[in-house]
Motif scaffolding. Structure first.
Motif, PDB file in Angstrom:
ATOM      1  N   ARG A   1       0.808  -1.223   0.000  1.00 49.51           N
ATOM      2  CA  ARG A   1       0.000   0.000   0.000  1.00 49.51           C
ATOM      3  C   ARG A   1       0.842   1.274   0.000  1.00 49.51           C
ATOM      4  N   VAL A   2       2.090   1.155   0.431  1.00 45.57           N
ATOM      5  CA  VAL A   2       2.965   2.335   0.407  1.00 45.57           C
ATOM      6  C   VAL A   2       3.106   2.851  -1.029  1.00 45.57           C
ATOM      7  N   ARG A   3       3.127   1.921  -1.953  1.00 37.41           N
ATOM      8  CA  ARG A   3       3.447   2.301  -3.326  1.00 37.41           C
ATOM      9  C   ARG A   3       2.236   2.320  -4.261  1.00 37.41           C
ATOM     10  N   TRP A   4       1.266   1.456  -4.009  1.00 36.05           N
ATOM     11  CA  TRP A   4       0.127   1.346  -4.913  1.00 36.05           C
ATOM     12  C   TRP A   4      -1.197   1.514  -4.163  1.00 36.05           C
ATOM     13  N   ILE A   5      -2.225   1.874  -4.892  1.00 37.32           N
ATOM     14  CA  ILE A   5      -3.580   1.796  -4.353  1.00 37.32           C
ATOM     15  C   ILE A   5      -3.883   0.327  -4.097  1.00 37.32           C
ATOM     16  N   VAL A   6      -4.345   0.022  -2.913  1.00 42.11           N
ATOM     17  CA  VAL A   6      -4.656  -1.350  -2.531  1.00 42.11           C
ATOM     18  C   VAL A   6      -6.161  -1.443  -2.261  1.00 42.11           C
ATOM     19  N   GLY A   7      -6.804  -2.469  -2.807  1.00 39.84           N
ATOM     20  CA  GLY A   7      -8.243  -2.598  -2.609  1.00 39.84           C
ATOM     21  C   GLY A   7      -8.706  -4.037  -2.693  1.00 39.84           C
ATOM     22  N   THR A   8      -9.973  -4.237  -2.388  1.00 37.11           N
ATOM     23  CA  THR A   8     -10.590  -5.542  -2.587  1.00 37.11           C
ATOM     24  C   THR A   8     -11.181  -5.612  -3.996  1.00 37.11           C
ATOM     25  N   LEU A   9     -11.361  -6.828  -4.494  1.00 37.19           N
ATOM     26  CA  LEU A   9     -12.227  -7.064  -5.655  1.00 37.19           C
ATOM     27  C   LEU A   9     -12.953  -8.358  -5.299  1.00 37.19           C
ATOM     28  N   SER A  10     -14.079  -8.180  -4.651  1.00 36.86           N
ATOM     29  CA  SER A  10     -14.690  -9.281  -3.908  1.00 36.86           C
ATOM     30  C   SER A  10     -16.169  -9.404  -4.202  1.00 36.86           C
ATOM     31  N   ASN A  11     -16.671 -10.626  -4.045  1.00 39.63           N
ATOM     32  CA  ASN A  11     -18.110 -10.842  -4.129  1.00 39.63           C
ATOM     33  C   ASN A  11     -18.844 -10.440  -2.851  1.00 39.63           C
ATOM     34  N   GLY A  12     -18.114 -10.140  -1.814  1.00 42.63           N
ATOM     35  CA  GLY A  12     -18.745  -9.654  -0.592  1.00 42.63           C
ATOM     36  C   GLY A  12     -19.417  -8.315  -0.816  1.00 42.63           C
ATOM     37  N   ASN A  13     -20.550  -8.068  -0.138  1.00 37.94           N
ATOM     38  CA  ASN A  13     -21.189  -6.761  -0.251  1.00 37.94           C
ATOM     39  C   ASN A  13     -20.381  -5.715   0.521  1.00 37.94           C
ATOM     40  N   VAL A  14     -20.687  -4.462   0.256  1.00 39.78           N
ATOM     41  CA  VAL A  14     -19.861  -3.360   0.783  1.00 39.78           C
ATOM     42  C   VAL A  14     -19.819  -3.378   2.307  1.00 39.78           C
ATOM     43  N   ARG A  15     -20.949  -3.530   2.968  1.00 47.27           N
ATOM     44  CA  ARG A  15     -20.959  -3.520   4.429  1.00 47.27           C
ATOM     45  C   ARG A  15     -20.159  -4.694   4.998  1.00 47.27           C
ATOM     46  N   LEU A  16     -20.302  -5.856   4.360  1.00 45.84           N
ATOM     47  CA  LEU A  16     -19.534  -7.026   4.789  1.00 45.84           C
ATOM     48  C   LEU A  16     -18.031  -6.713   4.680  1.00 45.84           C
ATOM     49  N   LEU A  17     -17.609  -6.166   3.549  1.00 44.56           N
ATOM     50  CA  LEU A  17     -16.186  -5.863   3.351  1.00 44.56           C
ATOM     51  C   LEU A  17     -15.700  -4.785   4.311  1.00 44.56           C
ATOM     52  N   ALA A  18     -16.542  -3.784   4.558  1.00 41.63           N
ATOM     53  CA  ALA A  18     -16.136  -2.710   5.477  1.00 41.63           C
ATOM     54  C   ALA A  18     -15.954  -3.260   6.889  1.00 41.63           C
ATOM     55  N   ASP A  19     -16.889  -4.080   7.333  1.00 42.68           N
ATOM     56  CA  ASP A  19     -16.762  -4.682   8.673  1.00 42.68           C
ATOM     57  C   ASP A  19     -15.537  -5.592   8.747  1.00 42.68           C
ATOM     58  N   LEU A  20     -15.335  -6.375   7.688  1.00 43.61           N
ATOM     59  CA  LEU A  20     -14.223  -7.321   7.660  1.00 43.61           C
ATOM     60  C   LEU A  20     -12.885  -6.580   7.666  1.00 43.61           C
ATOM     61  N   ALA A  21     -12.772  -5.543   6.848  1.00 39.12           N
ATOM     62  CA  ALA A  21     -11.518  -4.773   6.805  1.00 39.12           C
ATOM     63  C   ALA A  21     -11.240  -4.144   8.161  1.00 39.12           C
ATOM     64  N   ARG A  22     -12.282  -3.690   8.857  1.00 41.76           N
ATOM     65  CA  ARG A  22     -12.100  -3.105  10.182  1.00 41.76           C
ATOM     66  C   ARG A  22     -11.703  -4.179  11.199  1.00 41.76           C
ATOM     67  N   SER A  23     -12.441  -5.283  11.223  1.00 38.90           N
ATOM     68  CA  SER A  23     -12.188  -6.256  12.289  1.00 38.90           C
ATOM     69  C   SER A  23     -10.863  -6.977  12.079  1.00 38.90           C
ATOM     70  N   ALA A  24     -10.453  -7.175  10.815  1.00 39.42           N
ATOM     71  CA  ALA A  24      -9.175  -7.842  10.542  1.00 39.42           C
ATOM     72  C   ALA A  24      -8.032  -6.843  10.376  1.00 39.42           C
ATOM     73  N   ALA A  25      -8.348  -5.537  10.512  1.00 39.39           N
ATOM     74  CA  ALA A  25      -7.340  -4.479  10.384  1.00 39.39           C
ATOM     75  C   ALA A  25      -6.590  -4.564   9.050  1.00 39.39           C
ATOM     76  N   LEU A  26      -7.357  -4.795   7.975  1.00 38.50           N
ATOM     77  CA  LEU A  26      -6.754  -4.878   6.637  1.00 38.50           C
ATOM     78  C   LEU A  26      -6.438  -3.475   6.131  1.00 38.50           C
ATOM     79  N   PRO A  27      -5.197  -3.191   5.795  1.00 41.55           N
ATOM     80  CA  PRO A  27      -4.892  -1.867   5.215  1.00 41.55           C
ATOM     81  C   PRO A  27      -5.475  -1.791   3.803  1.00 41.55           C
ATOM     82  N   MET A  28      -6.416  -0.888   3.587  1.00 37.68           N
ATOM     83  CA  MET A  28      -7.160  -0.830   2.329  1.00 37.68           C
ATOM     84  C   MET A  28      -7.440   0.622   1.958  1.00 37.68           C
ATOM     85  N   ASP A  29      -7.315   0.917   0.677  1.00 39.70           N
ATOM     86  CA  ASP A  29      -7.717   2.232   0.189  1.00 39.70           C
ATOM     87  C   ASP A  29      -9.141   2.245  -0.348  1.00 39.70           C
ATOM     88  N   VAL A  30      -9.493   1.184  -1.055  1.00 43.41           N
ATOM     89  CA  VAL A  30     -10.811   1.134  -1.699  1.00 43.41           C
ATOM     90  C   VAL A  30     -11.403  -0.267  -1.556  1.00 43.41           C
TER      91      VAL A  30
END
Lengths: 242, 242
Positions: free
Chosen positions: B123-152
């Motif tokens: 993430r220091v060098r590139w935009i980092v994001g998910t490309l997932s079948n999970g819905n937005v709220r699911l991904l937002a909760d997951l990124a928060r609870s797993a502390a995933l560094p994510m831009d989008v």
């Protein structure tokens, strides 16, 4: 726990971005003045930036009325930049790279001094996101360059509607899989907050009395229908007990 | 600089999420076993979890073929949970809160040991994001609870199409305002990478040989059309010179 925090059970706090989180005017004047200095382009850059931002609402309104097909904010910024470069008399001094660089300045705006610390505190407890007319790439670059702590980037581009169209507010609430009363919009603009309130959202006004420069006359104080009014995002975190 | 890094000029690296970033199987078995223990529900939770994940592809395919209207992954998980709770004989032991809690376990999955460190470096060098079948709220909760560094968070929900439909890959590239060759998909699943490659994206295979348990027989090695194959996301960061 404060009165505000007990009153409000929230899932997410969304933030208007230009003006609310970042100081577009000071940032653009600084960047373009430096650019103009290096190129020997002598114009009143404050006047140019004010005119550029002035083109924003009318250009979005053409899209909102469907007089024009959907265009991203980057594309609207590019159109109005080219118009204004002609009006200010330096269009012939620019090549394609220069134009791209100037429009890209909107991706590199600086946050207000309280923004990053305030967002970081609020994010511990709630989902924090944008609710912005900026397109997704613009918001992603901006969040990276300004180090904005963010969980989600809700953009007008996702809904192909610009605020204050209801699709933007209701679209974000749907993607959050929640109800309007569990989402708060924080903005420095009373009309944005009034639209959010009309859809049942919670509202926080943050004062940005120099967003439009030293002579700003609008949005100096909160309208009477906001839930919380604060001086900055540190105070919002304090008041929300974050 | 490594060969890979000089070869590839990227704007963003997107990650498949379930299996690639988070270990859904171990997480769900642990959470549901504890839940079952507290409630005195004695079932083979590993078999239940495998059956739950097994329902995923057929349920999405019904939406992809338009046999069903659009449903979020949360809704599909809820449907299949209810079916399987009946089949496994504990449906009558659950109330509405229990069902919601169980489906919400997908929002709280644990990352693989290398995930957070690898993402943070990339993430220091590139935009980092998910490309997932999970819905937005699911991904937002997951990124928060797993502390995933994510831009989008790019989600199938934004496009109302599930991977491997082309709309998901092309939609993310459009929102990134770039070209397919400047976006890399990293996934543990060769069919996902093959779809990305067919649209001109760069591809990185990460091995997750125990995603489906100790007897996994698929996706143990990269297919022959991936650009980079790595053991984990630390190695990806090394190889990308991040």
């Amino acid at each position: 726990m404060t009165a505000e925090a007990t009153m409000i059970e929230l899932d997410a706090i969304l933030f208007d971005t230009f003006g609310t989180l970042v100081d577009w005017r000071t940032s653009l004047i600084a960047d373009l003045s430096r650019f103009g200095g290096e190129r020997g382009i002598a114009v009143d850059w404050a006047a140019f930036v004010d005119a550029w931002r002035g083109a924003y609402a009318p250009s979005m309104d053409r899209v909102r009325r469907r007089d024009e097909p959907w265009k991203t904010l980057d594309a609207l910024h590019r159109d109005s930049f080219d118009d204004l470069a002609r009006k200010f008399g330096f269009n012939a001094s620019l090549d394609e790279n220069d134009r791209g660089w100037c429009v890209d300045r909107w991706h590199r705006l600086r946050p207000w001094p309280d923004t990053v610390a305030g967002l970081a505190r609020l994010r511990v407890r709630w989902i924090v996101g944008t609710l912005s007319n900026g397109n997704v790439r613009l918001l992603a670059d901006l969040a990276r360059s300004a180090a904005l702590p963010m969980d989600v980037l809700f953009s007008a581009e996702l809904f192909r509607h610009y605020k204050r169209d209801s699709e933007v507010y209701l679209g974000a609430i749907e993607l959050l899989a929640t109800t309007p009363d569990r989402v708060m919009l924080c903005a420095a603009h009373n009309d944005d907050l009034a639209a959010a309130k009309s859809h049942g959202m919670r509202t926080a006004f943050v004062a940005r009395p120099t967003e439009y420069g030293p002579n700003q006359s609008t949005d100096l104080t909160a309208g009477d229908r906001v839930d919380i009014a604060v001086r900055d995002l540190r105070e919002l975190a304090d008041r929300m007990d974050a």
